[in-house]
Design a protein around this motif. Sequence first.
Motif, PDB file in Angstrom:
ATOM      1  N   PHE A 191       0.996  -1.378  -0.092  1.00  0.00           N
ATOM      2  CA  PHE A 191       0.171   0.162   0.104  1.00  0.00           C
ATOM      3  C   PHE A 191       0.992   1.303  -0.036  1.00  0.00           C
ATOM      4  O   PHE A 191       2.057   1.193   0.321  1.00  0.00           O
ATOM      5  CB  PHE A 191      -0.769  -0.105   1.116  1.00  0.00           C
ATOM      6  CG  PHE A 191      -0.246   0.281   2.448  1.00  0.00           C
ATOM      7  CD1 PHE A 191      -0.417   1.849   2.747  1.00  0.00           C
ATOM      8  CD2 PHE A 191       0.204  -0.711   3.405  1.00  0.00           C
ATOM      9  CE1 PHE A 191       0.399   2.047   3.975  1.00  0.00           C
ATOM     10  CE2 PHE A 191       0.957  -0.390   4.509  1.00  0.00           C
ATOM     11  CZ  PHE A 191       0.849   1.043   4.925  1.00  0.00           C
ATOM     12  N   GLY A 192       0.476   2.434  -0.465  1.00  0.00           N
ATOM     13  CA  GLY A 192       1.164   3.619  -0.427  1.00  0.00           C
ATOM     14  C   GLY A 192       0.443   4.611   0.318  1.00  0.00           C
ATOM     15  O   GLY A 192      -0.774   4.727   0.671  1.00  0.00           O
ATOM     16  N   PHE A 221       5.565   3.684  -1.128  1.00  0.00           N
ATOM     17  CA  PHE A 221       4.698   2.640  -1.467  1.00  0.00           C
ATOM     18  C   PHE A 221       5.412   1.592  -0.658  1.00  0.00           C
ATOM     19  O   PHE A 221       6.465   1.144  -0.909  1.00  0.00           O
ATOM     20  CB  PHE A 221       4.925   2.160  -3.163  1.00  0.00           C
ATOM     21  CG  PHE A 221       3.674   1.246  -3.357  1.00  0.00           C
ATOM     22  CD1 PHE A 221       2.335   1.757  -3.388  1.00  0.00           C
ATOM     23  CD2 PHE A 221       3.875   0.157  -3.753  1.00  0.00           C
ATOM     24  CE1 PHE A 221       1.398   0.801  -3.718  1.00  0.00           C
ATOM     25  CE2 PHE A 221       2.962  -0.817  -4.162  1.00  0.00           C
ATOM     26  CZ  PHE A 221       1.551  -0.526  -4.113  1.00  0.00           C
ATOM     27  N   PHE A 222       4.771   0.944   0.235  1.00  0.00           N
ATOM     28  CA  PHE A 222       5.477  -0.084   1.156  1.00  0.00           C
ATOM     29  C   PHE A 222       5.302  -1.550   0.726  1.00  0.00           C
ATOM     30  O   PHE A 222       4.019  -1.900   0.233  1.00  0.00           O
ATOM     31  CB  PHE A 222       4.693   0.052   2.492  1.00  0.00           C
ATOM     32  CG  PHE A 222       5.019   1.298   3.225  1.00  0.00           C
ATOM     33  CD1 PHE A 222       6.031   1.622   3.989  1.00  0.00           C
ATOM     34  CD2 PHE A 222       4.123   2.472   2.914  1.00  0.00           C
ATOM     35  CE1 PHE A 222       6.418   2.810   4.562  1.00  0.00           C
ATOM     36  CE2 PHE A 222       4.432   3.710   3.729  1.00  0.00           C
ATOM     37  CZ  PHE A 222       5.581   3.732   4.312  1.00  0.00           C
ATOM     38  N   GLU A 265       9.772   4.945  -3.592  1.00  0.00           N
ATOM     39  CA  GLU A 265       9.381   6.255  -3.535  1.00  0.00           C
ATOM     40  C   GLU A 265       9.056   6.884  -4.717  1.00  0.00           C
ATOM     41  O   GLU A 265      10.026   6.527  -5.657  1.00  0.00           O
ATOM     42  CB  GLU A 265      10.402   6.909  -2.784  1.00  0.00           C
ATOM     43  CG  GLU A 265      10.329   8.589  -2.783  1.00  0.00           C
ATOM     44  CD  GLU A 265      11.455   9.261  -2.191  1.00  0.00           C
ATOM     45  OE1 GLU A 265      11.222   9.579  -1.007  1.00  0.00           O
ATOM     46  OE2 GLU A 265      12.714   9.172  -2.699  1.00  0.00           O
ATOM     47  N   THR A 266       8.082   7.614  -5.045  1.00  0.00           N
ATOM     48  CA  THR A 266       8.007   8.388  -6.065  1.00  0.00           C
ATOM     49  C   THR A 266       7.907   9.835  -5.706  1.00  0.00           C
ATOM     50  O   THR A 266       6.854  10.095  -4.963  1.00  0.00           O
ATOM     51  CB  THR A 266       6.823   8.056  -7.158  1.00  0.00           C
ATOM     52  OG1 THR A 266       5.557   8.392  -6.270  1.00  0.00           O
ATOM     53  CG2 THR A 266       6.502   6.346  -7.262  1.00  0.00           C
ATOM     54  N   SER A 267       8.880  10.594  -6.068  1.00  0.00           N
ATOM     55  CA  SER A 267       9.030  12.166  -5.329  1.00  0.00           C
ATOM     56  C   SER A 267       8.928  13.001  -6.730  1.00  0.00           C
ATOM     57  O   SER A 267       9.989  12.951  -7.563  1.00  0.00           O
ATOM     58  CB  SER A 267      10.068  12.012  -4.527  1.00  0.00           C
ATOM     59  OG  SER A 267      10.335  13.300  -4.120  1.00  0.00           O
ATOM     60  N   ILE A 268       8.121  13.751  -6.795  1.00  0.00           N
ATOM     61  CA  ILE A 268       8.002  14.853  -7.887  1.00  0.00           C
ATOM     62  C   ILE A 268       7.923  16.213  -7.203  1.00  0.00           C
ATOM     63  O   ILE A 268       7.272  16.358  -6.162  1.00  0.00           O
ATOM     64  CB  ILE A 268       6.916  14.485  -8.810  1.00  0.00           C
ATOM     65  CG1 ILE A 268       6.674  15.588  -9.835  1.00  0.00           C
ATOM     66  CG2 ILE A 268       5.597  14.292  -8.069  1.00  0.00           C
ATOM     67  CD1 ILE A 268       5.923  15.111 -11.027  1.00  0.00           C
ATOM     68  N   GLY A 269       8.646  16.980  -7.899  1.00  0.00           N
ATOM     69  CA  GLY A 269       8.590  18.441  -7.520  1.00  0.00           C
ATOM     70  C   GLY A 269       7.375  19.205  -8.108  1.00  0.00           C
ATOM     71  O   GLY A 269       7.483  19.323  -9.438  1.00  0.00           O
TER      72      GLY A 269
END
Length: 516
Positions: A239-240, A271-272, A371-375
């Motif tokens: 899950f995230g 997201f785990f 991890e999805t990380s967006i600025g």
Amino acid sequence: MAQEDIFKKLVSHCKEYGYVFPSSEIYDGLGAVYDYGQYGVELKNNIKKYWWDSMVLLHDNIVGLDSAIFMHPTIWKASGHVDAFNDPLIDNKDSKKRYRADVLIEEHLAKFEEKIEKEVEKAKNRFGEKFDEPLYRSTNPRILETKQKSDQLHERFVNAITNNDLAELKQIIIDNEIVCPVSGTRNWTDVRQFNLMFATEIGSTSDSAMKIFLRPETAQGIFVNFLNVQKTGRMRLPFGIAQIGKAFRNEIVARQFIFRMREFEQMEMQFFVQPGTELAWFEHWKEARMKWHQALGFGEKNYRFHDHDKLAHYANAASDIEFKFPFGFKEVEGIHSRTDFDLKQHQEFSGKKMQYFDPEKNESYVPYVIETSIGVDRMFLQVISASYYEEDLTKEDGVADSRVVLRLPPVLAPVKLAVLPLVKKDDLPVLSRKIVDELKFDFNCQYDEKDSIGKRYRRQDAIGTPFCITIDYQTVEDKTVTIRYRDSMQQERVAIEKLRDIIADKVSLREQLKKL
RNA sequence: GCGGGAGUAGCUCAGUUGGUAGAGCAUUAGCCUUCCAAGCUAAGGGUCGCGGAUUCGAAUUCCGUCUCCCGCUCCA
């Protein structure tokens, strides 16, 4: 036209049309800080909603979170930011190169080691098989002397680092005659501390105050709430947790407009997953995120992956999605396989278990994280730079004409439609106002009756309004209006009562994601 | 932080050897036209980035400083 010129024009356009203003402008501005204007804030909000809905609305195993910017200072020790974001830097005035003072000294220390090893090698060759290496190392006067120097320097270095004594660091560099690898000179500036984290104090009296940091990333707020969300939300792996929020970094150099700012906003989803499945999920999210970007229709060739060769200590895979900005391909989003590093660190520093009980396996473990990380601000820049067009509309008869148009995806456009009476007489304005009053509950609408119709279309093009509704004399007769499309400049006649459905469909998330 | 360039109206810029601050576009009010900008009339808007020095007088010369752009450097 050169890309740089386009970029300059884009920056001017953002200012002129109320998208982005330099912060504190009337006080000469504040470096690398920007404010979003009346249209900028709408576009930014729409970008955030587009992301949030794509994550939280469309995935039943992703939920949201909004954690505070202030967090317990130990979190940043656990995450590694206190150490990693604290660099003592020194410049060589001749080569203009900048170095980390601690790295220069460590490299110098390594030279002592090399010297000893060379000495040992020489002796080995000289004495052959009967050579007693440990004895030689512990008795040879030259080695002992070098070792003593090295130990002294090491002790001095550790003391300086521990006490954060910048002057002493410089003195060490001077005393050891450390030279710049490029210029070979010892013409150094003072050592300065560059702490990328902003600090402030919590607690209003000085004796009770605690030094805390403004978060340099939002991810840690998710990790420390992992169990709260998992337990109260009855979440099962995988899950995230998604979060949008501000982060702060005291960048040494902040450049390229809103690309690198000191105060910026991130959209992150952690997201785990089960250990061992993380690389499959990493690939899944890499593809999913790339498709999300490409659904905006800015052209597939303007995107690429940049896989990291050198991984951060917490990651076992990392890739960036890069977009072709006017100043080149640059990172917009990072997809990282962060392993169980963060949760394990928090488990250790907090003393609290950060584990998930897996009912299928009937065991507890620390999950792995993708991890999805967006600025947000980079995404904003991506959207607006990809949408900015200067079009030559010179007609066949040679009459010069041109326009500046922001071809924003309708779902993101700040103003969805403009309602324009063809002329401002004969009740056309009244009819127009009625339409605005009807549609303003659903869409950001504008009404404009000033100047010629062509000029008003141009004004809407410049801020990226995808649809212009024009009310003419036929409207009075049969309750139809024309929709003028921004990109094609074509018009279509439709019934007033159908307007809402038509536009709602065109500006919807569903319509945008169809392009996947 | 270093080197280079720049800062004059909302935007783009002009401003000569130091002598009352300008244009185009944009904005506002009105007129004309009425389905793709730039027609007419009028108006508003500038501590010339900021501070100091020289001078009778500084947008202009000098010094300092701030901000932006390019390059270097750094970048979880």
